[in-house]
Design a protein around this motif. Structure first.
Motif, PDB file in Angstrom:
ATOM      1  N   ARG A 158     -17.194  81.521  20.975  1.00 29.38           N
ATOM      2  CA  ARG A 158     -17.102  82.656  19.862  1.00 29.38           C
ATOM      3  C   ARG A 158     -16.000  82.190  18.825  1.00 29.38           C
ATOM      4  NH1 ARG A 158     -15.280  88.892  20.523  1.00 29.38           N
ATOM      5  NH2 ARG A 158     -15.886  89.702  18.415  1.00 29.38           N
ATOM      6  N   TYR A 159     -14.663  81.886  19.286  1.00 31.51           N
ATOM      7  CA  TYR A 159     -13.888  81.268  18.310  1.00 31.51           C
ATOM      8  C   TYR A 159     -13.431  80.047  18.607  1.00 31.51           C
ATOM      9  CZ  TYR A 159     -13.201  86.312  17.385  1.00 31.51           C
ATOM     10  OH  TYR A 159     -13.539  87.696  17.202  1.00 31.51           O
ATOM     11  N   TRP A 160     -13.095  79.085  17.608  1.00 31.58           N
ATOM     12  CA  TRP A 160     -12.505  78.038  17.527  1.00 31.58           C
ATOM     13  C   TRP A 160     -11.082  77.766  17.175  1.00 31.58           C
ATOM     14  CZ3 TRP A 160     -15.463  74.216  20.172  1.00 31.58           C
ATOM     15  CH2 TRP A 160     -16.596  74.459  20.136  1.00 31.58           C
ATOM     16  N   GLY A 161     -10.232  76.981  17.562  1.00 39.30           N
ATOM     17  CA  GLY A 161      -8.849  76.943  17.249  1.00 39.30           C
ATOM     18  C   GLY A 161      -8.807  75.513  16.440  1.00 39.30           C
ATOM     19  N   LYS A 162      -7.893  75.216  15.637  1.00 42.47           N
ATOM     20  CA  LYS A 162      -7.533  74.145  14.945  1.00 42.47           C
ATOM     21  C   LYS A 162      -7.451  72.833  15.903  1.00 42.47           C
ATOM     22  CE  LYS A 162      -5.962  76.153  10.671  1.00 42.47           C
ATOM     23  NZ  LYS A 162      -4.858  76.132   9.747  1.00 42.47           N
ATOM     24  N   GLY A 163      -7.881  71.815  15.960  1.00 46.55           N
ATOM     25  CA  GLY A 163      -7.675  70.746  16.650  1.00 46.55           C
ATOM     26  C   GLY A 163      -6.283  70.068  16.610  1.00 46.55           C
ATOM     27  N   THR A 164      -6.260  69.361  17.865  1.00 43.40           N
ATOM     28  CA  THR A 164      -4.847  68.418  17.963  1.00 43.40           C
ATOM     29  C   THR A 164      -5.259  67.165  18.231  1.00 43.40           C
ATOM     30  OG1 THR A 164      -2.708  68.182  19.029  1.00 43.40           O
ATOM     31  CG2 THR A 164      -4.598  69.058  20.420  1.00 43.40           C
ATOM     32  N   LEU A 165      -4.844  66.110  17.609  1.00 38.39           N
ATOM     33  CA  LEU A 165      -5.182  64.782  17.824  1.00 38.39           C
ATOM     34  C   LEU A 165      -4.626  64.040  18.844  1.00 38.39           C
ATOM     35  CD1 LEU A 165      -6.744  62.141  16.671  1.00 38.39           C
ATOM     36  CD2 LEU A 165      -4.728  61.689  15.140  1.00 38.39           C
ATOM     37  N   VAL A 166      -5.576  63.515  19.675  1.00 37.46           N
ATOM     38  CA  VAL A 166      -5.403  62.672  20.683  1.00 37.46           C
ATOM     39  C   VAL A 166      -5.716  61.005  20.415  1.00 37.46           C
ATOM     40  CG1 VAL A 166      -5.447  61.760  23.371  1.00 37.46           C
ATOM     41  CG2 VAL A 166      -5.171  64.220  22.450  1.00 37.46           C
ATOM     42  N   THR A 167      -4.733  60.180  20.568  1.00 27.68           N
ATOM     43  CA  THR A 167      -5.034  58.773  19.972  1.00 27.68           C
ATOM     44  C   THR A 167      -4.553  57.784  21.388  1.00 27.68           C
ATOM     45  OG1 THR A 167      -4.691  59.180  17.985  1.00 27.68           O
ATOM     46  CG2 THR A 167      -4.709  56.922  18.675  1.00 27.68           C
ATOM     47  N   VAL A 168      -5.370  57.276  22.122  1.00 30.55           N
ATOM     48  CA  VAL A 168      -5.055  56.195  23.071  1.00 30.55           C
ATOM     49  C   VAL A 168      -5.217  55.184  22.618  1.00 30.55           C
ATOM     50  CG1 VAL A 168      -5.483  55.759  25.611  1.00 30.55           C
ATOM     51  CG2 VAL A 168      -6.069  58.085  24.763  1.00 30.55           C
ATOM     52  N   SER A 169      -4.028  54.369  22.929  1.00 26.49           N
ATOM     53  CA  SER A 169      -3.984  52.877  22.616  1.00 26.49           C
ATOM     54  C   SER A 169      -4.572  52.202  23.594  1.00 26.49           C
ATOM     55  CB  SER A 169      -2.948  52.750  21.827  1.00 26.49           C
ATOM     56  OG  SER A 169      -1.733  52.695  22.848  1.00 26.49           O
TER      57      SER A 169
ATOM     58  N   GLU B 275     -11.509  55.693  24.920  1.00 22.08           N
ATOM     59  CA  GLU B 275     -12.488  56.451  24.682  1.00 22.08           C
ATOM     60  C   GLU B 275     -12.100  58.123  24.609  1.00 22.08           C
ATOM     61  OE1 GLU B 275     -13.585  52.685  24.999  1.00 22.08           O
ATOM     62  OE2 GLU B 275     -12.569  53.714  26.844  1.00 22.08           O
ATOM     63  N   ASP B 276     -11.137  58.428  24.989  1.00 21.03           N
ATOM     64  CA  ASP B 276     -10.726  59.482  25.098  1.00 21.03           C
ATOM     65  C   ASP B 276      -9.994  60.006  23.740  1.00 21.03           C
ATOM     66  OD1 ASP B 276      -9.535  59.319  28.448  1.00 21.03           O
ATOM     67  OD2 ASP B 276     -11.427  60.366  27.671  1.00 21.03           O
ATOM     68  N   THR B 277      -9.989  59.007  22.718  1.00 19.99           N
ATOM     69  CA  THR B 277      -9.416  59.240  21.541  1.00 19.99           C
ATOM     70  C   THR B 277     -10.281  60.167  20.653  1.00 19.99           C
ATOM     71  OG1 THR B 277      -8.107  57.251  21.125  1.00 19.99           O
ATOM     72  CG2 THR B 277      -8.946  58.227  19.261  1.00 19.99           C
ATOM     73  N   ALA B 278      -9.792  61.323  20.054  1.00 18.79           N
ATOM     74  CA  ALA B 278     -10.585  62.461  19.448  1.00 18.79           C
ATOM     75  C   ALA B 278      -9.664  63.550  19.090  1.00 18.79           C
ATOM     76  CB  ALA B 278     -11.525  63.094  20.560  1.00 18.79           C
ATOM     77  N   VAL B 279     -10.292  64.375  18.158  1.00 12.85           N
ATOM     78  CA  VAL B 279      -9.338  65.582  17.939  1.00 12.85           C
ATOM     79  C   VAL B 279      -9.999  66.664  19.020  1.00 12.85           C
ATOM     80  CG1 VAL B 279      -8.917  67.449  16.294  1.00 12.85           C
ATOM     81  CG2 VAL B 279      -9.522  65.104  15.522  1.00 12.85           C
TER      82      VAL B 279
ATOM     83  N   LEU C 129       0.140  60.273  20.435  1.00 18.11           N
ATOM     84  CA  LEU C 129      -0.423  58.824  20.800  1.00 18.11           C
ATOM     85  C   LEU C 129       0.226  58.529  22.093  1.00 18.11           C
ATOM     86  CD1 LEU C 129      -1.223  56.053  19.723  1.00 18.11           C
ATOM     87  CD2 LEU C 129       0.781  55.532  19.000  1.00 18.11           C
ATOM     88  N   VAL C 130      -0.530  57.925  23.021  1.00 23.85           N
ATOM     89  CA  VAL C 130      -0.335  57.422  24.316  1.00 23.85           C
ATOM     90  C   VAL C 130      -1.010  56.133  24.645  1.00 23.85           C
ATOM     91  CG1 VAL C 130      -2.274  58.764  25.335  1.00 23.85           C
ATOM     92  CG2 VAL C 130      -0.271  58.253  26.654  1.00 23.85           C
ATOM     93  N   GLN C 131      -0.300  55.382  25.670  1.00 26.26           N
ATOM     94  CA  GLN C 131      -1.188  54.089  25.944  1.00 26.26           C
ATOM     95  C   GLN C 131      -2.332  54.497  27.063  1.00 26.26           C
ATOM     96  OE1 GLN C 131       2.100  51.462  27.544  1.00 26.26           O
ATOM     97  NE2 GLN C 131       2.113  50.595  25.392  1.00 26.26           N
ATOM     98  N   ALA C 132      -3.136  53.433  27.164  1.00 33.29           N
ATOM     99  CA  ALA C 132      -4.235  53.739  28.038  1.00 33.29           C
ATOM    100  C   ALA C 132      -3.593  53.780  29.417  1.00 33.29           C
ATOM    101  CB  ALA C 132      -5.362  52.472  28.105  1.00 33.29           C
ATOM    102  N   GLY C 133      -4.151  54.812  30.256  1.00 37.87           N
ATOM    103  CA  GLY C 133      -3.698  54.743  31.663  1.00 37.87           C
ATOM    104  C   GLY C 133      -2.436  56.115  31.630  1.00 37.87           C
ATOM    105  N   GLY C 134      -2.143  56.411  30.490  1.00 41.82           N
ATOM    106  CA  GLY C 134      -1.260  57.360  30.414  1.00 41.82           C
ATOM    107  C   GLY C 134      -1.810  58.822  30.636  1.00 41.82           C
TER     108      GLY C 134
END
Length: 124
Positions: free
Chosen positions: A112-123, A88-92, A10-15
């Motif tokens: 070819r291969y995908w990894g498991k995602g990591t969640l980014v949340t921008v407040s 708007e950058d909030t996504a997995v 979790l990060v604030q907008a602008g971070g």
């Protein structure tokens, strides 16, 4: 096959955030690497890609200038430095390994291969 993404949070907008993707030799050696992201209810979209030796990088238009992709082949790691984040950058975010040394279609296909995602949340 191993692609392990980390660094989301979790990060604030602008971070800023830096995502990392630890790849096994099988998934990274001689392969381009990249990042995609997905919001619930929407298709997975391309963010950035880098060729095997790092001589070519590719970015989606909406992240260009704010995002930098890099790789350390000795460590088997790919990074995504994201600055000036917006809600708007909030996504997995997913790490990807491509079929070849250079990605197809400027990074948008050829995974070819995908990894498991990591969640980014921008407040806001």
């Amino acid at each position: 096959v191993q692609l392990q993404a980390s660094g989301g949070g979790l990060v604030q907008a602008g971070g800023s955030l830096r995502l990392s993707c630890a790849a096994s030799r099988r998934t990274s050696t001689n392969n381009a690497m990249g990042w995609f992201r997905q919001v619930p209810g929407k298709d997975r979209e391309f963010v950035a890609a880098i060729s095997w030796r790092g001589e070519s990088v590719y970015y989606a238009d909406d992240v260009k200038g704010r995002v930098t992709i890099s790789r350390d082949n000795a460590q088997g790691t790919v990074y995504l430095q994201m600055n000036s984040l917006t809600p708007e950058d909030t996504a997995v975010y997913y790490c990807a390994s491509y079929l070849r040394s250079f990605p197809d279609n400027s990074g948008r296909s050829g995974v070819r291969y995908w990894g498991k995602g990591t969640l980014v949340t921008v407040s806001a």
